[in-house]
Design a protein around this motif. Structure first.
Motif, PDB file in Angstrom:
ATOM      1  N   UNK A 244       0.829  -1.204   0.000  1.00 61.38           N
ATOM      2  CA  UNK A 244       0.000   0.000   0.000  1.00 61.38           C
ATOM      3  C   UNK A 244       0.868   1.260   0.000  1.00 61.38           C
ATOM      4  N   UNK A 245       1.888   1.299   0.870  1.00 65.94           N
ATOM      5  CA  UNK A 245       2.756   2.484   0.940  1.00 65.94           C
ATOM      6  C   UNK A 245       3.554   2.637  -0.342  1.00 65.94           C
ATOM      7  N   UNK A 246       4.120   1.509  -0.873  1.00 63.24           N
ATOM      8  CA  UNK A 246       4.910   1.578  -2.105  1.00 63.24           C
ATOM      9  C   UNK A 246       4.050   2.012  -3.292  1.00 63.24           C
ATOM     10  N   UNK A 247       2.855   1.472  -3.399  1.00 65.16           N
ATOM     11  CA  UNK A 247       1.960   1.826  -4.516  1.00 65.16           C
ATOM     12  C   UNK A 247       1.535   3.288  -4.417  1.00 65.16           C
ATOM     13  N   UNK A 248       1.208   3.744  -3.212  1.00 61.33           N
ATOM     14  CA  UNK A 248       0.799   5.138  -3.042  1.00 61.33           C
ATOM     15  C   UNK A 248       1.931   6.084  -3.407  1.00 61.33           C
ATOM     16  N   UNK A 249       3.175   5.729  -2.993  1.00 61.60           N
ATOM     17  CA  UNK A 249       4.319   6.586  -3.315  1.00 61.60           C
ATOM     18  C   UNK A 249       4.532   6.685  -4.817  1.00 61.60           C
ATOM     19  N   UNK A 250       4.415   5.559  -5.512  1.00 65.97           N
ATOM     20  CA  UNK A 250       4.610   5.545  -6.971  1.00 65.97           C
ATOM     21  C   UNK A 250       3.461   6.278  -7.659  1.00 65.97           C
ATOM     22  N   UNK A 251       2.229   5.992  -7.234  1.00 66.51           N
ATOM     23  CA  UNK A 251       1.054   6.571  -7.898  1.00 66.51           C
ATOM     24  C   UNK A 251       0.995   8.088  -7.709  1.00 66.51           C
ATOM     25  N   UNK A 252       1.302   8.562  -6.507  1.00 68.74           N
ATOM     26  CA  UNK A 252       1.157   9.986  -6.220  1.00 68.74           C
ATOM     27  C   UNK A 252       2.310  10.821  -6.752  1.00 68.74           C
ATOM     28  N   UNK A 253       3.491  10.219  -6.881  1.00 66.12           N
ATOM     29  CA  UNK A 253       4.659  10.985  -7.334  1.00 66.12           C
ATOM     30  C   UNK A 253       5.103  10.617  -8.746  1.00 66.12           C
ATOM     31  N   UNK A 254       4.692   9.471  -9.228  1.00 65.17           N
ATOM     32  CA  UNK A 254       5.137   9.006 -10.535  1.00 65.17           C
ATOM     33  C   UNK A 254       6.578   8.542 -10.546  1.00 65.17           C
ATOM     34  N   UNK A 255       7.199   8.400  -9.370  1.00 62.60           N
ATOM     35  CA  UNK A 255       8.601   7.994  -9.272  1.00 62.60           C
ATOM     36  C   UNK A 255       8.690   6.550  -8.771  1.00 62.60           C
ATOM     37  N   UNK A 256       9.038   5.595  -9.668  1.00 58.93           N
ATOM     38  CA  UNK A 256       9.100   4.191  -9.237  1.00 58.93           C
ATOM     39  C   UNK A 256      10.219   3.934  -8.227  1.00 58.93           C
ATOM     40  N   UNK A 257      11.262   4.800  -8.224  1.00 61.87           N
ATOM     41  CA  UNK A 257      12.388   4.579  -7.304  1.00 61.87           C
ATOM     42  C   UNK A 257      11.926   4.728  -5.848  1.00 61.87           C
ATOM     43  N   UNK A 258      10.939   5.583  -5.631  1.00 65.31           N
ATOM     44  CA  UNK A 258      10.408   5.700  -4.266  1.00 65.31           C
ATOM     45  C   UNK A 258       9.756   4.383  -3.825  1.00 65.31           C
ATOM     46  N   UNK A 259       9.046   3.759  -4.761  1.00 66.96           N
ATOM     47  CA  UNK A 259       8.438   2.467  -4.436  1.00 66.96           C
ATOM     48  C   UNK A 259       9.508   1.428  -4.135  1.00 66.96           C
ATOM     49  N   UNK A 260      10.612   1.453  -4.926  1.00 62.50           N
ATOM     50  CA  UNK A 260      11.719   0.525  -4.682  1.00 62.50           C
ATOM     51  C   UNK A 260      12.313   0.768  -3.301  1.00 62.50           C
ATOM     52  N   UNK A 261      12.514   2.050  -2.961  1.00 63.38           N
ATOM     53  CA  UNK A 261      13.080   2.387  -1.645  1.00 63.38           C
ATOM     54  C   UNK A 261      12.175   1.882  -0.524  1.00 63.38           C
TER      55      UNK A 261
END
Length: 640
Positions: A244-261
């Motif tokens: 949930x946190x990884x998907x929200x980070x990617x969806x809201x920012x468009x940055x997949x690296x945040x999801x990886x982090x």
């Protein structure tokens, strides 16, 4: 079994590959070949990831779901988005945690080789006025077999000699040898405690009592419900939060690296590492107390026991007959009677005779040399001691030698489970020696202290007679007493008690092995108990003290509590790191390093389980327990 052996061999290799790959990548950078480092880290990560994916598929087919999925997601995402360093760090920590857990699970676990080794491989059969050694499978009903002193009876049958003296304690719980006359049935698995005798086989070895016990053990082990790893119980919730946190980070920012982090920080190394470290530490600490716990799962189950089922002979009692009292005729001193009887009994190999001799020597007596000795196997012995004609044996044997009826001896019946040994000197009854299998010192205190560990039910389950069980447990805080039980009925008792919560069975005989295997936690008295029970059990007491169970319970509870502290602390820190990563404050590599710091913190906390500190102020150290038992034993000796 083959898959488990393969995994045990592969795990050290899986730790070495990412460790060497991580070092090789940094070395390549130092030497000016920085472009090779990502490829090295990818190559070091892939083997761990492939093995992990294969294990996940296998687990899902069984319906199991664990934290391995989170680790696989973080490694895969890191590789896809070019975070190779983060991927290899995760691979190293995951494989290291798995290796530690497999070490905890494999500690002291052995197959049931000792149980099977007790089964005789051959037997001596009478054939054509001679003897031939044959394999057990070759025995047919009706064959006449020779059972030598010390041999284990290989098949069920009937006594074909005048008398047979058998040690049936491993099967029935009866501590004292049992005498069987010609034509009486005997069970396989009992041991010949007297002279050699002939046995007529009544069935084949595969259909006999002892073979049935082995099958019961195997069935009980197969039917025992598997227990999930402690860390896996939090897997689903942790995975949902992570995704949930990884998907929200990617969806809201468009940055997949945040999801990886987020995924890298979420790698459940605190759970994968801290739990086995705490459990292995608990296993090591228990071993210092003489308690061999066969793996982390057994330690975890031990921390939550709610019902305890105990065997009698060799567990609740000493398992060995002891001289408890001496009754003498007028004009005879007790020590004089014991010295004369023991002097004559030196000529006999019978277990009861040796107990009398040992009792006399324990009192510092100097024994005379007997002469003109004549023994009737399994019944008694007569001869001369210091010029006196002496007869020692069972009441019927001595009364028969004196030419009177047994009732004429005027001896009152002893307590259930005791043995009366009559002694006649110069043609008249001089006294009686009473032998019994007594309670272990400190038993009442042990049973009372079980309640302080959350035990709600304490049950005695024995193959001994009802009157003996009732006499032994008089005044003790048992919730139920089950007697005259066969091995399969002991298993039924275990299953019926399971409704009250996890059940711990404590036993020592061959007849306890199926129940030990069926219980949530089997504890075997391994110092003098049967090898079969030690193999079927999850815990083996290497010291011959029932009280040793108490430090084991305390260590298990403390180790589990420390493991849970590490789990909660690790998850909490990981969630904070995930939130920081979602807001872009942490890169994947930084996330891996932060995760390493979290790992170190929770591992250091888990290592507290090694400290030999009691969880409560009312604990007794092993030395204190032993001291109290010695004091109690001394008091008992003074009463004799």
């Amino acid at each position: 079994m083959l898959l488990q052996d393969l995994q045990q061999r592969v795990r050290p290799v899986l730790v070495g590959i990412p460790a060497l790959g991580l070092l090789a990548g940094f070395l390549a950078r130092l030497l000016g070949y920085g472009g090779l480092a990502p490829a090295i880290w990818v190559a070091a990560t892939i083997p761990v990831l492939l093995v992990l994916l294969a294990e996940i598929v296998t687990s899902l087919r069984r319906g199991d779901f664990g934290l391995d999925v989170v680790a696989a997601l973080s490694m895969t995402a890191a590789l896809i988005f070019g975070e190779e360093l983060a991927a290899v760090v995760v691979a190293l920590m995951y494989s290291g945690g798995q290796y530690l857990e497999s070490f905890a699970e494999g500690r002291a676990r052995r197959e049931m080789t000792a149980l099977l080794s007790r089964v005789p491989r051959t037997a001596m059969r009478h054939r054509d006025d001679g003897l031939e050694e044959i394999a057990l499978d070759a025995i047919d009903a009706g064959d006449r077999l020779l059972i030598r002193r010390g041999d284990v009876v290989p098949v069920d049958g009937t006594v074909a000699s005048r008398v047979a003296v058998l040690d049936e304690s491993a099967l029935t719980g009866e501590a004292l040898p049992v005498q069987h006359r010609a034509g009486e049935a005997v069970m396989s698995g009992s041991a010949n405690a007297g002279d050699a005798f002939d046995l007529t086989a009544s069935r084949r070895a595969s259909d006999s009592t002892f073979a049935g016990i082995i099958r019961l053990v195997e069935q009980a082990q197969r039917s025992r419900a598997p227990m999930a790893r402690l860390a896996d119980r939090y897997a689903m919730g942790f995975l949902v939060v992570t995704v949930a946190i990884a998907s929200a980070a990617w969806f809201l920012t468009g940055d997949p690296i945040r999801a990886v982090a987020v995924l890298v920080v979420a790698t459940p190394c605190p759970l994968i590492l801290a739990v086995p470290v705490a459990l292995v530490s608990g296993l090591s600490r228990a071993a210092r107390h003489g308690i061999l716990i066969k793996g982390g799962k057994a330690l975890e189950v031990m921390s939550g026991i709610r019902a305890v089922v105990l065997d009698k002979t060799g567990t609740l009692t000493d398992g060995r007959p002891r001289l408890v009292s001496t009754e003498v005729a007028p004009g005879i001193e007790p020590d004089e009677l014991l010295m004369i009887a023991a002097s004559l009994e030196q000529a006999s190999h019978h277990t009861i005779a040796q107990t009398i001799v040992a009792g006399a020597r324990a009192r510092g007596m100097t024994l005379a040399t007997p002469s003109d000795v004549a023994e009737t196997p399994g019944e008694g012995v007569e001869g001369r001691v210091q010029g006196y004609h002496v007869i020692v044996g069972g009441l019927s044997f001595v009364s028969g030698k004196l030419g009177i009826s047994e009732t004429s001896l005027g001896i009152a019946a002893g307590t259930p489970g005791s043995v009366m040994v009559a002694v006649a000197i110069e043609g008249r009854l001089a006294g009686v020696l009473v032998l019994a299998d007594e309670l272990r010192a400190g038993t009442e205190t042990f049973l009372a202290r079980l309640r302080t560990f959350g035990v709600e039910r304490i049950v005695l389950a024995t193959g001994d007679r009802q009157d003996v069980a009732r006499e032994v447990t008089r005044g003790l805080p048992f919730d139920a007493v089950r007697a005259d039980l066969t091995p399969d009925q002991k298993v039924t008792t275990i299953l019926s008690e399971r409704k009250n919560g996890p059940v711990m069975m404590i036993g020592d005989g061959v007849n306890d092995a199926p129940a030990l295997a069926a219980a949530d936690l089997g504890v075997a008295m391994g110092s003098r108990g049967a090898a079969a029970s030690a193999e079927a059990a999850d815990v083996v007491l290497l010291v011959d003290r029932l009280n040793a169970v108490l430090p084991g319970l305390e260590i298990a509870r403390r180790s589990r509590r420390i493991a849970l502290e590490s789990v909660y602390g690790g998850i909490g820190l990981s969630v904070l790191g995930m939130i920081a990563a979602a807001f872009g404050h942490i890169t994947p590599v930084q996330g891996a390093l932060i995760q390493e710091a979290i790992d170190i913190a929770v591992i250091l906390n888990a290592l507290r389980a090694l400290q030999d500190k009691p969880a409560s102020g009312h604990s007794l150290s092993p030395d204190q327990i032993a001291g109290r038992e010695r004091h109690s034993a001394a008091q008992n000796a003074n009463l004799v």
